[in-house]
Enzyme design. Sequence first.
Site, PDB file in Angstrom:
ATOM      1  CE  LYS A  12       0.836   1.305   4.480  1.00 31.98           C
ATOM      2  NZ  LYS A  12       1.583   2.525   4.831  1.00 31.98           N
ATOM      3  N   GLY A 100       9.566  -0.876   5.096  1.00 31.94           N
ATOM      4  CA  GLY A 100       9.586   0.210   4.129  1.00 31.94           C
ATOM      5  C   GLY A 100       8.393   1.141   4.171  1.00 31.94           C
ATOM      6  CB  SER A 106       0.031  -4.930   7.622  1.00 39.46           C
ATOM      7  OG  SER A 106       0.480  -4.180   8.724  1.00 39.46           O
ATOM      8  CB  ALA A 107       0.831  -7.455   2.932  1.00 34.85           C
ATOM      9  CG  ASP A 139      -0.895   0.030   8.237  1.00 29.40           C
ATOM     10  OD1 ASP A 139      -1.734   0.908   8.522  1.00 29.40           O
ATOM     11  OD2 ASP A 139       0.308   0.274   8.034  1.00 29.40           O
TER      12      ASP A 139
END
Length: 304
Positions: A12, A100, A106-107, A139
């Site tokens: 994102k 980063g 979170s993904a 997130d």
Amino acid sequence: MSASVVVRVPAKVNVQLAVGAARPDGFHDLANVFLAVGLYDEVTVTPADELRVTCEGPDAGQVPLDRTNLAARAAIVLAERRGLDPAVHIHIAKDIPVAGGMAGGSADGAGALLACDALWGTGASREELLDICAELGSDVPFSLVGGAALGTGRGEKLRTLDVGGTFHWVFAMADRGLSTPAVFREFDRLGEGTDIPQPVASQPLLDALAKGDLDALAAAVSNDLQPAALSLFPELADTLAAGLAAGALTALVSGSGPTTAFLARDPEAAEKVAESLRSSGTCRVVRTASGPALGATVLSAPSA
């Protein structure tokens, strides 16, 4: 037949990150406009004798392989809710930058949750999955949902947003990471003694997304954490300047950084910005991607 489930989950970029003052619980209220972009991790979950995590890809050595990994935590939380043993092998194929500011961890949490739900046949509702995501981190719910969304509260309360076009981005990865808690602490330090307003979403930015208006979006992006990130990592200013000099329409730190994001007019312009950044000596790795992208998606699963 493979007993594995494979889930693809996107990175994102925050096209707006408005941050309020620290709350008594230490979190900050946010108005966080997320846009999912086409850089992906793939999370594969396979039955095993015990829970374990492996990882491959760029900077995989920086990814924790114990139970602090959000992918492992996702398996544990779902298993506890269903009275199951989280005995799975979670393999993460990284392509989202590590540490980063692009929600790679979170993904992986969202990807593992969706994969375990499919593997175990738990039949969790979308609402329950989002509730678990919010428990895992601010997130994580957006990583499940993808597309574009406004996150409020600490970012976990989502309202999906319409996007009227495709936006082309360039991302420059720095040669070291930035700790999200450290960036928020610096935000608090820089704002000490000032009246920090309640965060609200920018209506011009929401309108720009809905209309697919590139120039209006470029004029409206903002990140309240950027001054804190630059305070801790001043060299990022050189990367931002290099991208703008190469023709980017706008430049900002993505989330808590240190990845910097550049909006380009089209894929050709994005490649030009990327090439200039690669030769600028101001960053380590440069990637291009477009958004919006789909959220966590099951790519393969055992047939019934």
